[in-house]
Scaffold this active site. Structure first.
Site, PDB file in Angstrom:
ATOM      1  N   GLY A 170       0.795  -1.220   0.000  1.00 21.39           N
ATOM      2  CA  GLY A 170       0.000   0.000   0.000  1.00 21.39           C
ATOM      3  C   GLY A 170       0.830   1.273   0.000  1.00 21.39           C
ATOM      4  N   HIS A 171       0.118   2.390  -0.107  1.00 19.46           N
ATOM      5  CA  HIS A 171       0.759   3.696  -0.215  1.00 19.46           C
ATOM      6  C   HIS A 171       1.484   4.070   1.076  1.00 19.46           C
ATOM      7  CE1 HIS A 171      -3.366   4.230   1.257  1.00 19.46           C
ATOM      8  NE2 HIS A 171      -2.893   5.244   1.960  1.00 19.46           N
ATOM      9  N   GLY A 172       2.691   4.611   0.913  1.00 17.07           N
ATOM     10  CA  GLY A 172       3.445   5.100   2.055  1.00 17.07           C
ATOM     11  C   GLY A 172       4.145   4.037   2.870  1.00 17.07           C
ATOM     12  N   GLY A 183       1.170   2.956   5.031  1.00 21.36           N
ATOM     13  CA  GLY A 183       1.874   3.530   6.165  1.00 21.36           C
ATOM     14  C   GLY A 183       2.599   2.546   7.048  1.00 21.36           C
TER      15      GLY A 183
END
Length: 347
Positions: free
Chosen positions: A247-249, A267
């Site tokens: 996922g993002h980050g 995250g």
């Protein structure tokens, strides 16, 4: 390739060649599993390997063995050529490179490739049919870009990378040296970012980028999302299997390994040398320490300390999970006992 020539090549490797017995020095055409190998093929055994019993009747031509006397004696009795190495699996990998050397495609650009005039392709790079490279992108030297690859604008690819058929690199993605992106993998796709409103979901623009450090490999059909701001970073030498979602980050340390269907939510912070087995899930913003190992289907909802081995859903220490699993199979019997006690207990 003669076994003696292969031994000379292994001497320059990292598998710890100790000594060898060439026998009739077979001419090897390839390699196979021990129980399927023929007289012109190479195989290997590790200590405790379940195929060890196959050695007594295998037709194998040559073997890579651990320093285990019973295996050495049996190979000698059967007249099988062998080499004793510190790490048979690593030696087998090195041997496969020798027996099946890769043929690099010719370093040119196919006439059907579409390359923006503002893109740069380095020397020695092969660009295959129907590749698209966007404005401002830079592909380093000695790369291989297979058919159908799409490289969006402003992507930077360092030297020695390989992009397999139909891989996609979204705008701003950064690849270090010797990265491999396999077929249908997507690097830098939009992160799953939406804001709930009274009218429905409001899309959060994903303006960040994905960075793959040196030596990262991404399996077929895997996706690595870019964040709304900042970056998603995959540490050097990390290996990602097929069908993995990052996922993002997310950030990972160096030398991690993620098996098929692992999902890492936005995250999350993954340390160095972390191993996640198939279908492990890591929750949003969870912190996983260095050298953690998670067995298949583990659900990591909370932070995990460095060096821990976890299993189960939610993830708990592996030894505790083993005890819980043993107890689980006894629950029906326990339930019957409780019912009987209730029936026999005066109210």
């Amino acid at each position: 390739m003669r076994f003696s020539s292969l031994i000379k090549a292994l001497q320059a490797g990292e598998s710890g060649l100790r000594w060898s017995q060439l026998g009739q020095d077979p001419d090897l055409s390839g390699a196979a599993a021990l129980d399927q190998a023929l007289g012109d093929q190479l195989s290997f055994l590790e200590a405790g390997n379940v195929l060890s019993a196959s050695l007594s009747d295998s037709a194998v031509g040559a073997l890579l063995l651990p320093d285990q006397q019973d295996l050495i004696d049996l190979a000698s009795q059967r007249g099988i050529a062998f080499a004793v190495v510190s790490d048979p699996r690593l030696a087998f990998a090195e041997a496969l490179d020798c027996l099946h050397p890769r043929q690099r495609p010719q370093a040119d650009i196919h006439h059907t490739a579409v390359i923006d005039e503002r893109a740069v392709v380095g020397p020695g790079t092969a660009v295959a049919a129907r590749v698209c490279i966007g404005a401002g992108s830079r592909v380093g030297a000695d790369c291989i870009v297979h058919p159908g690859v799409v490289i969006y604008d402003d992507v930077v690819i360092a030297d020695g990378c390989e992009l397999h058929a139909n891989a996609v690199l979204h705008p701003g993605s950064r690849l270090g040296r010797r990265c491999v992106v396999n077929s249908n993998a997507v690097v830098g796709s939009e992160g799953f970012g939406f804001v709930p409103t009274a009218k429905g979901w409001r899309k959060m623009p994903q303006t960040g980028q994905v960075v793959l450090e040196d030596g990262v490999e991404v399996g077929c059909g895997s996706t690595i999302d870019r964040p709304s701001v900042g970056e998603t970073r995959i540490g050097a030498g990390t290996k990602i299997d097929n069908l993995v979602q990052i996922g993002h980050g997310v950030s990972t340390g160096r030398g991690c390994a993620f098996a098929a269907q692992v999902g890492i939510a936005g995250g999350a912070r993954i340390g160095h040398g972390v191993i996640l087995a198939g279908q492990v899930g890591v929750a949003n913003r969870a912190v996983v320490g260095d050298r953690v190992m998670a067995s298949s289907k583990a659900g990591i909802h909370n932070d995990v300390d460095a060096g821990a081995v976890v299993s189960g859903y939610p993830a708990i220490p592996h030894r505790l999970w083993l005890r819980c699993s043993a107890a689980f199979s006894k629950l029906p019997e326990l339930a019957r006992t409780v019912r009987e006690l209730k029936r026999n207990t005066p109210q």
